[in-house]
Design an enzyme around this catalytic site. Sequence first.
Site, PDB file in Angstrom:
ATOM      1  N   SER A  86      42.041  38.686  37.709  1.00  0.00           N
ATOM      2  CA  SER A  86      43.485  38.462  37.544  1.00  0.00           C
ATOM      3  C   SER A  86      43.728  36.959  37.565  1.00  0.00           C
ATOM      4  O   SER A  86      42.940  36.199  38.157  1.00  0.00           O
ATOM      5  CB  SER A  86      44.254  39.122  38.690  1.00  0.00           C
ATOM      6  OG  SER A  86      45.613  38.713  38.690  1.00  0.00           O
ATOM      7  N   TYR A 106      45.277  40.418  47.762  1.00  0.00           N
ATOM      8  CA  TYR A 106      44.883  40.773  46.399  1.00  0.00           C
ATOM      9  C   TYR A 106      44.311  39.552  45.683  1.00  0.00           C
ATOM     10  O   TYR A 106      43.265  39.635  45.020  1.00  0.00           O
ATOM     11  CB  TYR A 106      46.096  41.315  45.653  1.00  0.00           C
ATOM     12  CG  TYR A 106      45.829  41.755  44.237  1.00  0.00           C
ATOM     13  CD1 TYR A 106      45.162  42.942  43.965  1.00  0.00           C
ATOM     14  CD2 TYR A 106      46.270  40.994  43.158  1.00  0.00           C
ATOM     15  CE1 TYR A 106      44.933  43.368  42.667  1.00  0.00           C
ATOM     16  CE2 TYR A 106      46.049  41.401  41.851  1.00  0.00           C
ATOM     17  CZ  TYR A 106      45.380  42.584  41.606  1.00  0.00           C
ATOM     18  OH  TYR A 106      45.155  42.988  40.312  1.00  0.00           O
ATOM     19  N   LYS A 109      40.508  39.000  44.181  1.00  0.00           N
ATOM     20  CA  LYS A 109      40.286  38.723  42.765  1.00  0.00           C
ATOM     21  C   LYS A 109      39.560  37.382  42.571  1.00  0.00           C
ATOM     22  O   LYS A 109      38.783  37.233  41.614  1.00  0.00           O
ATOM     23  CB  LYS A 109      41.615  38.739  42.005  1.00  0.00           C
ATOM     24  CG  LYS A 109      42.208  40.140  41.865  1.00  0.00           C
ATOM     25  CD  LYS A 109      41.258  41.094  41.128  1.00  0.00           C
ATOM     26  CE  LYS A 109      41.884  42.441  40.863  1.00  0.00           C
ATOM     27  NZ  LYS A 109      40.989  43.350  40.106  1.00  0.00           N
TER      28      LYS A 109
END
Length: 256
Positions: A146, A159, A163
């Site tokens: 991401s 998150y 990533k």
Amino acid sequence: MAEFFDLSGRVAIVTGASRGIGKSIAEAFAQAGAKVALASRKQDALDEVAAAIRTGGGEAIGIAAHNGDKIALKALVDQTLSHFGTVDILVNNAATNPHFGATLEAADSYWQKTIEVNLMGNVWLSQAAVKAMRKGGGGKIINVASIVGITPGRNQGIYSITKAGVISLTKTLAVELGADNIQVNAIAPGLVRTKFAQALWGNPELLDQVLAQTPAGRIGQPSDINGIALYLASSASDFTTGAVFVLDGGISAQSI
């Protein structure tokens, strides 16, 4: 040139394939001739996608496997080998994002779940798939990261950290597996209109902020990821490894 992107005779595993980016990639691979093993947590959703691919003339099976379960992921590879005979392509797409808020205020359980699914799941599945790829003389691993793995997203600290780990894992495995003719690359999408990201694009204020910063003037659609995924899965990318491809409509190309 079309033969460079032909996946006929190749077998792909795609995680998080019951919807969104994973589903779109799996459908594109099947259209390019690949036999596809679809994975996610819910068998009924997988069966629906697999049936649609078969109706369209492709080959696909659904295998329920939680991306945070090492035993289930090994079974996913074993069942793919039993059904299709080999594994040539692995798309590590499944992810979770249970915490939205301040990073240091997140409970340990959120950290553990996110790291297990987003990072360790990719490690465990790659471990199992690489054994098959080595026997077959090579392969492709595509990790869906991401843009927040490059520049952390607001209120998405855990998150973002996982990533970033996926990007580092990609580069590390590219170095370690190069001699095995296994190319490892990452795709780093921006905001894409999926159910997974609905908390972001479904918030009018947040969506307006993203659109104001995006040169393309829109957020992504799952199909926007298909082209680069097909390139990375095919022989066209045989000299491409350890790379991170950003697909965000230009949002990260400018200083904000």
